[in-house]
Design a protein around this motif. Structure first.
Motif, PDB file in Angstrom:
ATOM      1  N   ILE A  84       0.809  -1.219   0.000  1.00 32.05           N
ATOM      2  CA  ILE A  84       0.000   0.000   0.000  1.00 32.05           C
ATOM      3  C   ILE A  84       0.845   1.274   0.000  1.00 32.05           C
ATOM      4  O   ILE A  84       0.468   2.284  -0.606  1.00 32.05           O
ATOM      5  N   LYS A  85       2.005   1.238   0.649  1.00 39.61           N
ATOM      6  CA  LYS A  85       2.854   2.436   0.665  1.00 39.61           C
ATOM      7  C   LYS A  85       3.347   2.772  -0.736  1.00 39.61           C
ATOM      8  O   LYS A  85       3.340   3.928  -1.151  1.00 39.61           O
ATOM      9  N   ARG A  86       3.760   1.752  -1.450  1.00 41.34           N
ATOM     10  CA  ARG A  86       4.191   1.972  -2.832  1.00 41.34           C
ATOM     11  C   ARG A  86       3.000   2.294  -3.728  1.00 41.34           C
ATOM     12  O   ARG A  86       3.120   3.084  -4.671  1.00 41.34           O
ATOM     13  N   THR A  87       1.861   1.657  -3.455  1.00 45.86           N
ATOM     14  CA  THR A  87       0.668   1.879  -4.272  1.00 45.86           C
ATOM     15  C   THR A  87       0.294   3.355  -4.305  1.00 45.86           C
ATOM     16  O   THR A  87      -0.084   3.889  -5.363  1.00 45.86           O
ATOM     17  N   PHE A  88       0.378   4.025  -3.162  1.00 43.38           N
ATOM     18  CA  PHE A  88      -0.060   5.420  -3.085  1.00 43.38           C
ATOM     19  C   PHE A  88       1.092   6.425  -3.212  1.00 43.38           C
ATOM     20  O   PHE A  88       0.938   7.594  -2.864  1.00 43.38           O
ATOM     21  N   THR A  89       2.234   5.959  -3.733  1.00 41.49           N
ATOM     22  CA  THR A  89       3.246   6.900  -4.201  1.00 41.49           C
ATOM     23  C   THR A  89       2.696   7.542  -5.467  1.00 41.49           C
ATOM     24  O   THR A  89       2.191   6.843  -6.356  1.00 41.49           O
ATOM     25  N   LEU A  90       2.775   8.848  -5.578  1.00 42.27           N
ATOM     26  CA  LEU A  90       2.052   9.587  -6.616  1.00 42.27           C
ATOM     27  C   LEU A  90       2.257   9.018  -8.014  1.00 42.27           C
ATOM     28  O   LEU A  90       1.284   8.688  -8.704  1.00 42.27           O
ATOM     29  N   LYS A  91       3.490   8.882  -8.465  1.00 44.15           N
ATOM     30  CA  LYS A  91       3.740   8.440  -9.836  1.00 44.15           C
ATOM     31  C   LYS A  91       3.275   7.002 -10.061  1.00 44.15           C
ATOM     32  O   LYS A  91       2.793   6.657 -11.143  1.00 44.15           O
ATOM     33  N   ARG A  92       3.438   6.163  -9.037  1.00 39.73           N
ATOM     34  CA  ARG A  92       2.970   4.782  -9.175  1.00 39.73           C
ATOM     35  C   ARG A  92       1.448   4.727  -9.217  1.00 39.73           C
ATOM     36  O   ARG A  92       0.865   3.975  -9.998  1.00 39.73           O
ATOM     37  N   PHE A  93       0.808   5.520  -8.374  1.00 40.29           N
ATOM     38  CA  PHE A  93      -0.649   5.536  -8.362  1.00 40.29           C
ATOM     39  C   PHE A  93      -1.186   6.037  -9.702  1.00 40.29           C
ATOM     40  O   PHE A  93      -2.193   5.515 -10.202  1.00 40.29           O
ATOM     41  N   ILE A  94      -0.527   7.043 -10.264  1.00 43.62           N
ATOM     42  CA  ILE A  94      -0.946   7.551 -11.583  1.00 43.62           C
ATOM     43  C   ILE A  94      -0.836   6.440 -12.630  1.00 43.62           C
ATOM     44  O   ILE A  94      -1.726   6.274 -13.474  1.00 43.62           O
TER      45      ILE A  94
END
Length: 764
Positions: free
Chosen positions: A398-408
């Protein structure tokens, strides 16, 4: 320079030969074709009646009999068989072209059933060499009447079409490989890799090296789906959403509910004229090629190692469950979706592990979207399974999921996948939500007892002398031993050993391997009969529907296998980093999978029934497997209700003309009775039909008939012609356009971006 000049000379010579072969065959497409005609008297013998006025003979009623024609000679060729008859006994009689031969028969056809609602057959008989003593055999059951009017065998240009198509296809393949080799693409390493991967394709295709197919569980069903795509194309439908000839010409919306994206490939072969068996075999080879190369490329890119790509391709392609799905179970949707699982894996891997500052990072959503669309367009259930594990994966990270560029990237991948698939999703939901189909009424089905025992994970081979999967009730005696194979479990074991011996707890491959080991254990548990499927099903209506629709817990074996492949490859990379026995590990794993696959071929061909089929008419269009898309009201007796028939009018309506071409019906009728009447048409009333008066253009009112067919209401005073046809909905077309725009836009964006990146690199 001399070598390049020599290669160009060879290529030009090859191109000339290819063109001569094609041009030499083209005139044969237009040669007048003979028609071999037998009239009714050719079938006349003692005990039969001859009617001179209708020039027909009547089979003797009351007892079964076989009526054979006079003998004649047929040259080599593919013949369209039009046997003319009349009968009031539905599906009780049959006709077959045969020959008196002591050895292997050159006549490639089977008996074709005769229907009371038709008066002529229309199918292809293949004759592989000039044959004397050919005859037409009619099997009469003795029930009702059977009137024989004659038969025409029309020689077609199918063999010429097959030859030209094959030459063109092989020429393109050979020329492409030759040109790549000329340009230096195939260095020594790539040549070796290509040969090794070709070996993997050959091993996975070994059960096809006969002149027949084994009668897999869903084999006939998928032959009908392929034929449905072909018939839909001939009817002018694109995309094909309904199969016009299925269910005795009533139409079947299998294509709306079950993605048929890759089935266009064998459908094209059927349009050329190849037999149903040849088209299906070629399709399996095509699927194996795509699976081998998609898995090789994806695993190679994930681990940045050629050997990892090769090992991953062997482990995934030759995995026992996949081989079983290909042949004995014949689950086309599953093995087609399986092509795209590695692509989805690669897409998510790159989104979560690549450096977000890299220029190439912004393209990762394209890989992910392509993989998701490939799965959805071929198999909805596999998409549901994939969605569950993707959600779980995103939740764990989840921490990586909601990193801005990854989430985009994730959001873009999801939205583009959705927009690109609207052409399929909108009609699917329209039919699923608004019609009482059998698939909506399967929530009573329990699946836990079909889960496997843990011991099956340790099995090296699949036993193929039974299709029984009721493990909970019967155990493994005379059961189908479904398994991912011992090789993948060995890979998991080696990873655990390597991880225990690894001093670097921050190792990339250790972390990745542990994550996928956890996923494989979860999905593996879900495959077993010890996972509480029945309890989950009892929680609420949603769970009841979802669990029941899964049908078998073993559907999770394919995604379990890809998790285990990742674990095995992590073990290989960790061994490789320490310069230990990585090579031995690789050879042992490849050897195990190859031996397992070849043993499966032997086991399957030894125990499974050979099936030689050439045209769909030989097994009919009534089979719908689980009848999931038949209306629930007629699911128990649709085969009796929906046989071939013409339209019928209510007593107060006079039907003057009736014609049906596929799912396009034109009726001329009149109603002057003082009250409304109706005309029932032999087409199941799925969403997407339209009816209009051909003179005024006014819409005609349609409702469900007694057979869930289309009933057109004829108002009092009506006199005219109306047409009913399958057109889909306007908003379906809007969804088609939006999907086409999204796919085209994505392709243009990718090309322009790559071009821009290339210019930047050249400037540097």
């Amino acid at each position: 320079m001399k070598a390049v000049k020599k290669d160009k000379t060879i290529l030009i010579a090859v191109l000339i030969v290819e063109m001569l072969l094609i041009l030499g065959a083209v005139p044969f497409l237009f040669v007048n074709r003979e028609t071999y005609r037998l009239n009714a008297t050719a079938f006349y013998n003692e005990g039969m009646e001859y009617d001179a006025s209708s020039q027909s003979v009547f089979a003797k009623g009351g007892e079964s009999s076989t009526i054979s024609s006079v003998l004649f000679t047929l040259p080599r060729g593919a013949y369209r068989v039009r046997f003319r008859y009349r009968t009031d006994a539905d599906q009780k009689n049959s006709v077959k072209i045969d020959a008196y031969t002591e050895n292997y028969s050159p006549i490639k056809t089977n008996a074709v059933t005769l229907y009371s609602g038709l008066n002529e057959t229309d199918y292809i008989c293949y004759v592989t060499m000039k044959t004397d003593d050919v005859y037409v055999s009619v099997n009469s059951s003795g029930e009702g009447t059977l009137e024989i009017l004659g038969v025409d065998l029309i020689r077609t240009n199918i063999y010429t079409r097959e030859f030209i198509f094959t030459v063109i296809l092989l020429s393109i393949l050979f020329d492409a490989l030759f040109i790549l080799n000329m340009k230096g693409f195939f260095n020594k390493e790539r040549k070796i890799i290509f040969i090794i991967l070709t070996g993997c394709i050959l091993i996975s295709s070994a059960p096809l090296m006969t002149d027949y197919m084994i009668l897999g569980s869903d084999y006939l069903y998928h032959l009908l789906r392929i034929e449905g795509v072909k018939d839909g194309i001939l009817a002018g439908y694109f995309p094909v959403r309904i199969y016009p000839e299925w269910v005795y010409g009533h139409g079947y919306i299998d294509a709306v509910m079950y993605g048929n994206f890759l089935l266009y490939v064998p459908a094209v072969l059927r349009l050329v004229g190849f037999s149903v068996t040849t088209a299906y075999k070629a399709f399996i080879v095509f699927v194996n090629i795509l699976t081998v190369f998609s898995s090789y490329i994806c695993f190679k890119k994930i681990f940045k190692n050629n050997n990892a790509g090769i090992l991953g391709a062997f482990l995934y392609t030759l995995m026992p469950y996949r081989m079983e799905v290909l042949y004995n179970l014949a689950m086309a949707g599953v093995y087609c979706a399986g092509i795209f699982f590695p692509i989805v894996l690669l897409g998510f891997y790159k989104i979560y592990t690549d450096d977000t500052k890299e220029e190439s990072y912004k393209y990762n959503w394209i890989i992910t979207s392509a993989g998701i669309c490939g799965v959805l367009w071929n198999h909805v259930l596999s998409t549901e399974i994939l969605a569950f594990f993707v959600f779980l994966f995103c939740l764990i990270l989840i921490k990586r999921t909601f990193t801005l560029k990854r989430f985009i990237q994730l959001f873009t991948a999801f939205m583009v996948s959705l927009a690109s698939s609207l052409w399929f999703i909108i009609p699917f939901l329209d039919n699923f939500l608004h019609q009482n189909l059998q698939i909506k009424n399967v929530s009573a089905r329990t699946i836990q007892e079909r889960g496997i025992f843990p011991v099956q994970f340790l099995m090296l081979f699949i036993k193929s002398d039974s299709n029984n999967t009721m493990y909970g009730a019967q155990g493994l005696e005379n059961a189908l031993d479904l398994t991912v194979g011992f090789a993948l479990i060995l890979g998991l074991f080696i990873f655990i050993l390597t991880a225990a011996d690894n001093d670097n707890r921050k190792s990339r491959y250790l972390k990745i391997g542990l994550l996928f080991a956890a996923f494989s254990m979860l999905s593996g548990w879900m495959c077993t009969l010890f996972f509480p499927w029945d309890y989950l099903r009892s929680l609420n209506g949603l769970f009841e529907t979802l669990v029941s629709s899964l049908q078998y817990p073993t559907r999770l074996l394919l995604i379990t296998s890809i998790f285990l492949v990742m674990v095995s490859l992590c073990a290989y990379m960790m061994l490789n980093q320490k310069e230990k026995t990585a090579g031995i590990f690789m050879y042992v794993m490849i050897g195990l999978t190859a031996v397992s696959s070849l043993h499966y071929t032997s086991e399957t061909l030894d125990h499974q029934t050979p099936c030689r089929l050439y045209d769909v008419a030989e097994f009919g269009t009534g089979f719908t497997s689980g009848s999931e898309y038949i209306f629930n009201d007629i699911k128990d007796n649709y085969n009796q209700l929906l046989t071939y028939r013409n339209g019928t009018a209510s007593g107060n309506v006079i039907m003057e003309e009736y014609s049906k071409n596929g799912l396009d019906v034109v009726v001329k009728c009149e109603n002057q009775s003082g009250e409304s009447g109706f005309v029932d048409l032999p087409m199941l009333y799925y969403v997407g039909y339209s009816a209009k008066d051909l003179d005024t253009g006014e819409t005609m009112n349609c409702i469900f008939g007694d057979r869930c067919d289309i009933r057109v209401i004829i108002p009092d005073g009506y006199s005219g012609r109306f047409e009913v046809r399958y057109t889909g909905k306007g908003y379906w077309r809007a969804a088609d356009l939006l999907s086409a725009f999204t796919i085209t836009g994505t392709a243009i964006y990718l090309l322009l971006s790559k071009k821009k990146t290339g210019k930047k690199q050249r400037k540097k």
